[in-house]
Write a protein that holds these residues in place. Structure first.
Motif, PDB file in Angstrom:
ATOM      1  N   LEU A   1      13.713  -6.344   8.838  1.00 44.83           N
ATOM      2  CA  LEU A   1      13.091  -7.602   9.227  1.00 44.83           C
ATOM      3  C   LEU A   1      14.138  -8.652   9.598  1.00 44.83           C
ATOM      4  O   LEU A   1      13.901  -9.496  10.463  1.00 44.83           O
ATOM      5  N   ARG A   2      15.298  -8.607   8.974  1.00 42.96           N
ATOM      6  CA  ARG A   2      16.339  -9.611   9.246  1.00 42.96           C
ATOM      7  C   ARG A   2      16.812  -9.596  10.701  1.00 42.96           C
ATOM      8  O   ARG A   2      17.379 -10.580  11.169  1.00 42.96           O
TER       9      ARG A   2
ATOM     10  N   GLY B   1       0.832  -1.190   0.000  1.00 43.26           N
ATOM     11  CA  GLY B   1       0.000   0.000   0.000  1.00 43.26           C
ATOM     12  C   GLY B   1       0.870   1.244   0.000  1.00 43.26           C
ATOM     13  O   GLY B   1       2.080   1.185   0.240  1.00 43.26           O
ATOM     14  N   ASP B   2       0.268   2.403  -0.253  1.00 41.59           N
ATOM     15  CA  ASP B   2       1.035   3.648  -0.257  1.00 41.59           C
ATOM     16  C   ASP B   2       1.634   3.966   1.108  1.00 41.59           C
ATOM     17  O   ASP B   2       2.541   4.799   1.212  1.00 41.59           O
ATOM     18  N   ASP B   3       1.134   3.290   2.139  1.00 37.28           N
ATOM     19  CA  ASP B   3       1.685   3.467   3.480  1.00 37.28           C
ATOM     20  C   ASP B   3       2.792   2.460   3.785  1.00 37.28           C
ATOM     21  O   ASP B   3       3.272   2.380   4.914  1.00 37.28           O
ATOM     22  N   GLY B   4       3.203   1.683   2.766  1.00 38.08           N
ATOM     23  CA  GLY B   4       4.271   0.716   2.958  1.00 38.08           C
ATOM     24  C   GLY B   4       3.843  -0.596   3.577  1.00 38.08           C
ATOM     25  O   GLY B   4       4.692  -1.441   3.887  1.00 38.08           O
ATOM     26  N   ARG B   5       2.535  -0.811   3.722  1.00 36.97           N
ATOM     27  CA  ARG B   5       2.048  -2.008   4.419  1.00 36.97           C
ATOM     28  C   ARG B   5       1.639  -3.098   3.430  1.00 36.97           C
ATOM     29  O   ARG B   5       1.163  -2.822   2.333  1.00 36.97           O
TER      30      ARG B   5
ATOM     31  N   LEU C   1       5.072 -10.323  10.550  1.00 30.68           N
ATOM     32  CA  LEU C   1       5.780 -11.051   9.507  1.00 30.68           C
ATOM     33  C   LEU C   1       6.845 -11.971  10.090  1.00 30.68           C
ATOM     34  O   LEU C   1       7.025 -13.103   9.630  1.00 30.68           O
ATOM     35  N   THR C   2       7.546 -11.490  11.112  1.00 33.86           N
ATOM     36  CA  THR C   2       8.558 -12.324  11.772  1.00 33.86           C
ATOM     37  C   THR C   2       7.940 -13.612  12.288  1.00 33.86           C
ATOM     38  O   THR C   2       8.472 -14.715  12.066  1.00 33.86           O
ATOM     39  N   ALA C   3       6.805 -13.483  12.960  1.00 30.85           N
ATOM     40  CA  ALA C   3       6.137 -14.664  13.519  1.00 30.85           C
ATOM     41  C   ALA C   3       5.700 -15.615  12.411  1.00 30.85           C
ATOM     42  O   ALA C   3       5.855 -16.846  12.522  1.00 30.85           O
ATOM     43  N   LEU C   4       5.166 -15.080  11.315  1.00 27.30           N
ATOM     44  CA  LEU C   4       4.693 -15.921  10.215  1.00 27.30           C
ATOM     45  C   LEU C   4       5.848 -16.655   9.532  1.00 27.30           C
ATOM     46  O   LEU C   4       5.766 -17.866   9.279  1.00 27.30           O
ATOM     47  N   LEU C   5       6.909 -15.934   9.209  1.00 24.69           N
ATOM     48  CA  LEU C   5       8.036 -16.560   8.517  1.00 24.69           C
ATOM     49  C   LEU C   5       8.723 -17.604   9.393  1.00 24.69           C
ATOM     50  O   LEU C   5       9.143 -18.661   8.917  1.00 24.69           O
TER      51      LEU C   5
ATOM     52  N   MET D   1       7.680   0.031   6.290  1.00 21.63           N
ATOM     53  CA  MET D   1       6.663  -0.809   6.893  1.00 21.63           C
ATOM     54  C   MET D   1       6.616  -0.563   8.414  1.00 21.63           C
ATOM     55  O   MET D   1       7.660  -0.466   9.059  1.00 21.63           O
ATOM     56  N   PRO D   2       5.416  -0.447   8.999  1.00 16.18           N
ATOM     57  CA  PRO D   2       5.326  -0.225  10.454  1.00 16.18           C
ATOM     58  C   PRO D   2       5.941  -1.385  11.244  1.00 16.18           C
ATOM     59  O   PRO D   2       5.926  -2.532  10.797  1.00 16.18           O
ATOM     60  N   ASP D   3       6.449  -1.061  12.434  1.00 12.24           N
ATOM     61  CA  ASP D   3       7.087  -2.086  13.270  1.00 12.24           C
ATOM     62  C   ASP D   3       6.122  -3.211  13.630  1.00 12.24           C
ATOM     63  O   ASP D   3       6.526  -4.376  13.716  1.00 12.24           O
ATOM     64  N   ALA D   4       4.855  -2.888  13.868  1.00  8.63           N
ATOM     65  CA  ALA D   4       3.886  -3.923  14.221  1.00  8.63           C
ATOM     66  C   ALA D   4       3.743  -4.947  13.091  1.00  8.63           C
ATOM     67  O   ALA D   4       3.624  -6.156  13.343  1.00  8.63           O
ATOM     68  N   ASP D   5       3.787  -4.480  11.847  1.00 11.46           N
ATOM     69  CA  ASP D   5       3.707  -5.399  10.712  1.00 11.46           C
ATOM     70  C   ASP D   5       4.962  -6.258  10.622  1.00 11.46           C
ATOM     71  O   ASP D   5       4.895  -7.444  10.266  1.00 11.46           O
ATOM     72  N   LEU D   6       6.109  -5.664  10.931  1.00 12.25           N
ATOM     73  CA  LEU D   6       7.348  -6.442  10.925  1.00 12.25           C
ATOM     74  C   LEU D   6       7.291  -7.555  11.967  1.00 12.25           C
ATOM     75  O   LEU D   6       7.747  -8.683  11.717  1.00 12.25           O
TER      76      LEU D   6
END
Length: 465
Positions: A284-285, A212-216, A256-260, A248-253
């Motif tokens: 994210l790394r 999205g335009d917000d980086g999410r 994503l960490t949990a999913l990966l 990308m917001p920290d909450a999304d990171l």
């Protein structure tokens, strides 16, 4: 003044002279270049120096030799819009080279690099030449590992680093080692076109996840693909989207960490522009288990054609990566690698990065203000958190490829959003590279953009009755 008296190595000056000669030729029309002896007399250098300059250009495919005839130039292709988009990237790159006189590095580090190489040459004049290593020079690998080590928890070592001649070659080797053919790969889009090309050639099942335009990202879609497909790899830019500029917001990171981690997926972070964040932020790394992280980067933005080396950081799966690099046996210049290592160790890159970030930020924000003032009724800009360009969205359902074609006819180049997608996404977007824009060519570009939008709006209104 002869080339011999100019700063830097003579062969580099010959290389630049010949490059300018080729670029000045008529597009698509090969022509004969001066003979070795004639050019040596003209430039005041040895025949062997001229030969080496020609060899460098021959490796790049810009010249070719005919037996008993000499060297011939391959001038840049005439830039026209490809209907299928297959060669759009190459055409845009050719036009950028023509307009800025070559792919100039972001920082003026070529002179200190050549000075350091002279030091290395003097040192090895009395010592055995450095050994060739298929994965890259140990000193440069150590310097890159140190650059990415920030704590005992997030640390890298020399044997985690692999070097290649350029980013494209590095990606080919990396995807070969991962054996991705036919496997589903998630890619955050817009994405670097070179990465997309390499993934297509690796014959992966490429699944684009539009930002999205917000980086999410749509995390629900990410979760769905991870739960229903055997996803092997996810590709993201490091820190912020290098094309779009959003972070990308920290909450999304965290999500994503949990999913990966739960699904044991490899993360590949493209860090080619990661150093250009305007403000500190997470990657994210830093959260994903190190054994499942791959980081790619390139030294070409900083060092230009002097050292277009690319690198891979991989803490896990040593054997497949080492074997893949050994099979390719890429022979990078050993003394140049050691000179780059010294440049990094001495902090010459870090000394200039803060000023570069401020310059880019001010340049992009100024361009943003100009676009809002003059073209705000047509375009909305994504506020950049870093990078070298501005990502813009049309307020109307308009294909930016058509705007691109109109600007092309006036000698202006923008990057249509579909360039950064494997499946034709982002057709209402375009990107302006702000790196080489000054006040004069900014005015010309904005005038051309305004005219193109007026013409396209007229066509749309006529079609809609």
């Amino acid at each position: 003044m002869s080339i011999k008296s100019q700063p830097g190595f003579a062969y580099q000056a010959v290389y630049r002279y010949l490059g300018a000669l080729i670029d000045a030729g008529e597009p698509d029309v090969p022509f004969k270049l001066p003979s070795l002896r004639a050019l040596a007399r003209r430039l005041g250098v040895s025949v062997s120096t001229i030969q080496y300059g020609y060899t460098l250009l021959e490796r790049e495919g810009r010249v070719y030799a005919l037996a008993k005839s000499g060297y011939y130039a391959r001038p840049p292709a005439r830039l026209t819009a490809a209907k299928d988009g297959s060669d759009l990237l190459q055409r845009i790159q050719a036009e950028h080279r023509r307009q800025v006189g070559g792919q100039a590095p972001l920082l003026a580090l070529d002179v200190p690099l050549l000075r350091l190489e002279r030091q290395v040459q003097r040192q090895y004049g009395t010592l055995p030449s450095p050994a060739w290593h298929p994965c890259g020079d140990p000193q440069l690998r150590t310097a890159l590992a140190a650059r990415y080590t920030h704590s005992a928890r997030h640390c890298w070592h020399a044997d985690h680093v692999y070097l290649a001649g350029d980013l494209r070659g590095l990606l080919d080797i990396t995807f070969e080692a991962l054996a991705l053919s036919g496997e589903p790969v998630l890619v955050a889009s817009p994405c670097c076109p070179v990465v997309l090309q390499a993934l297509r050639l690796a014959k992966v099942r490429l699944i684009e996840l539009p930002l999205g335009d917000d980086g999410r990202l749509d995390l629900g879609s990410v979760r769905h693909y991870l739960e229903t497909l055997s996803v092997r790899l996810m590709v993201l830019d490091a820190g912020f989207s290098s094309v779009q500029g959003a972070r990308m917001p920290d909450a999304d990171l965290d999500t994503l960490t949990a999913l990966l981690t739960r699904h044991d997926v490899w993360l590949l972070e493209n860090d080619a522009q990661g150093e250009l964040r305007f403000e500190p932020g997470r990657c994210l790394r830093e959260s994903v288990p190190a054994q499942r992280v791959l980081v790619i980067g390139s030294l070409e933005p900083w060092l230009g054609a002097e050292a277009p080396f690319a690198y891979l950081l991989a803490a896990g799966a040593h054997l497949p990566f080492t074997s893949a690099f050994q099979r390719r046996a890429m022979r990078l210049p050993p003394l140049r690698q050691k000179a780059v290592a010294r440049l990094l160790e001495q902090g010459l890159l870090d000394d200039q990065l803060p000023a570069l970030r401020v310059q880019l930020q001010q340049q992009l924000w100024r361009l943003d203000r100009q676009i809002r003032s003059r073209l705000g009724r047509y375009l909305l800009a994504v506020h950049p958190a870093g990078g070298t360009g501005l990502w813009l969205r049309s307020r109307y359902p308009m294909d930016m490829r058509k705007v691109f074609e109109r600007l092309l006819a006036r000698g202006q180049v923008v990057e249509p959003g579909t360039l950064f997608s494997a499946h034709g996404l982002h057709e209402r977007y375009l990107r302006i590279d702000g790196l080489h824009l000054d006040s004069a060519n900014t005015e010309a570009l904005l005038d051309a953009l305004g005219d193109a939008f007026v013409e396209e709006r007229k066509l749309l209104d006529a079609m809609n009755g």
